[in-house]
Design a protein around this motif. Structure first.
Motif, PDB file in Angstrom:
ATOM      1  N   ALA A 192       1.249   0.029 -14.971  1.00  0.00           N
ATOM      2  CA  ALA A 192       0.072   0.060 -15.852  1.00  0.00           C
ATOM      3  C   ALA A 192      -0.866   1.199 -15.461  1.00  0.00           C
ATOM      4  CB  ALA A 192      -0.662  -1.277 -15.800  1.00  0.00           C
ATOM      5  N   VAL A 193      -1.099   1.374 -14.170  1.00  0.00           N
ATOM      6  CA  VAL A 193      -1.974   2.460 -13.714  1.00  0.00           C
ATOM      7  C   VAL A 193      -1.334   3.812 -14.020  1.00  0.00           C
ATOM      8  CG1 VAL A 193      -3.000   3.554 -11.680  1.00  0.00           C
ATOM      9  CG2 VAL A 193      -3.143   1.079 -11.968  1.00  0.00           C
ATOM     10  N   ALA A 194      -0.043   3.943 -13.762  1.00  0.00           N
ATOM     11  CA  ALA A 194       0.661   5.208 -14.002  1.00  0.00           C
ATOM     12  C   ALA A 194       0.633   5.589 -15.487  1.00  0.00           C
ATOM     13  CB  ALA A 194       2.101   5.114 -13.507  1.00  0.00           C
ATOM     14  N   GLU A 195       0.630   4.579 -16.372  1.00  0.00           N
ATOM     15  CA  GLU A 195       0.608   4.829 -17.814  1.00  0.00           C
ATOM     16  C   GLU A 195      -0.807   4.936 -18.363  1.00  0.00           C
ATOM     17  OE1 GLU A 195       2.937   1.633 -19.447  1.00  0.00           O
ATOM     18  OE2 GLU A 195       4.835   2.551 -18.809  1.00  0.00           O
ATOM     19  N   GLY A 196      -1.804   4.937 -17.477  1.00  0.00           N
ATOM     20  CA  GLY A 196      -3.186   5.071 -17.919  1.00  0.00           C
ATOM     21  C   GLY A 196      -3.819   3.796 -18.418  1.00  0.00           C
ATOM     22  N   ARG A 197      -3.227   2.652 -18.098  1.00  0.00           N
ATOM     23  CA  ARG A 197      -3.774   1.367 -18.530  1.00  0.00           C
ATOM     24  C   ARG A 197      -4.400   0.616 -17.360  1.00  0.00           C
ATOM     25  NH1 ARG A 197       0.180  -1.949 -19.620  1.00  0.00           N
ATOM     26  NH2 ARG A 197       1.836  -0.675 -18.778  1.00  0.00           N
ATOM     27  N   GLY A 198      -4.872   1.347 -16.372  1.00  0.00           N
ATOM     28  CA  GLY A 198      -5.417   0.736 -15.160  1.00  0.00           C
ATOM     29  C   GLY A 198      -6.668  -0.081 -15.364  1.00  0.00           C
ATOM     30  N   GLU A 253       0.832  -1.210   0.000  1.00  0.00           N
ATOM     31  CA  GLU A 253       0.000   0.000   0.000  1.00  0.00           C
ATOM     32  C   GLU A 253       0.866   1.259   0.000  1.00  0.00           C
ATOM     33  OE1 GLU A 253      -2.734  -0.038   3.278  1.00  0.00           O
ATOM     34  OE2 GLU A 253      -3.481  -2.032   2.746  1.00  0.00           O
ATOM     35  N   GLN A 254       1.895   1.253   0.829  1.00  0.00           N
ATOM     36  CA  GLN A 254       2.791   2.416   0.910  1.00  0.00           C
ATOM     37  C   GLN A 254       3.485   2.659  -0.426  1.00  0.00           C
ATOM     38  OE1 GLN A 254       5.242   1.227   4.204  1.00  0.00           O
ATOM     39  NE2 GLN A 254       3.885   2.159   5.732  1.00  0.00           N
ATOM     40  N   PRO A 274      -8.647   4.799  -2.841  1.00  0.00           N
ATOM     41  CA  PRO A 274      -8.421   3.593  -2.026  1.00  0.00           C
ATOM     42  C   PRO A 274      -8.780   2.305  -2.778  1.00  0.00           C
ATOM     43  CG  PRO A 274      -9.604   5.254  -0.754  1.00  0.00           C
ATOM     44  CD  PRO A 274      -9.510   5.759  -2.161  1.00  0.00           C
ATOM     45  N   GLU A 275      -9.789   2.366  -3.653  1.00  0.00           N
ATOM     46  CA  GLU A 275     -10.177   1.171  -4.419  1.00  0.00           C
ATOM     47  C   GLU A 275      -9.042   0.720  -5.331  1.00  0.00           C
ATOM     48  OE1 GLU A 275     -12.145   4.286  -5.267  1.00  0.00           O
ATOM     49  OE2 GLU A 275     -12.835   3.926  -3.227  1.00  0.00           O
TER      50      GLU A 275
END
Length: 122
Positions: free
Chosen positions: A63-69, A27-28, A40-41
């Protein structure tokens, strides 16, 4: 950080260390990389999906940072394949060629084979 390491079969000939990133540590890391504003989700989804696997967590965060979340791979193999799929065709062909030789291979021989028999690796 003793809660981040699970050692199985301690004291046997087949002792193996299973390195797991603790949920709190995961999480950190997610918050550190993606910022405190990350929902949080999203944090829970990445931590849950990674199952404490460091490589998996890293790729999910990327993936999330590159917009592929919204298209997160389910398995580590799928993550690696998605990463390789972003390479240029020649780089993928070279990687496939090198993979045949194992951990140790000659750069010159790999390139030679790739050029001479490129149809093998398409």
């Amino acid at each position: 950080m003793s809660n981040s390491l699970d050692v199985s079969d301690r004291g046997t000939d087949n002792a193996r260390a299973k390195m797991r990133v603790a949920p709190k540590t995961s999480e950190q890391l997610v918050r550190q990389v993606l910022g405190d504003a990350v929902p949080p989700e999203t944090v829970n989804r990445l931590v849950s999906r990674s199952r404490g696997h460091a490589f998996s967590l890293e790729e999910l965060i990327r993936a999330v940072a590159e917009g592929r979340g919204d298209t997160l791979p389910e398995a580590v193999a799928a993550m690696v394949q998605a990463w390789i799929d972003r390479f240029e065709p020649d780089a993928r062909r070279l990687l496939r060629t090198a993979s045949i030789f194992g951990e140790v291979f000659s750069k010159r021989e790999t390139i030679r084979r790739c050029r001479n028999k490129s149809e093998w690796f398409r």
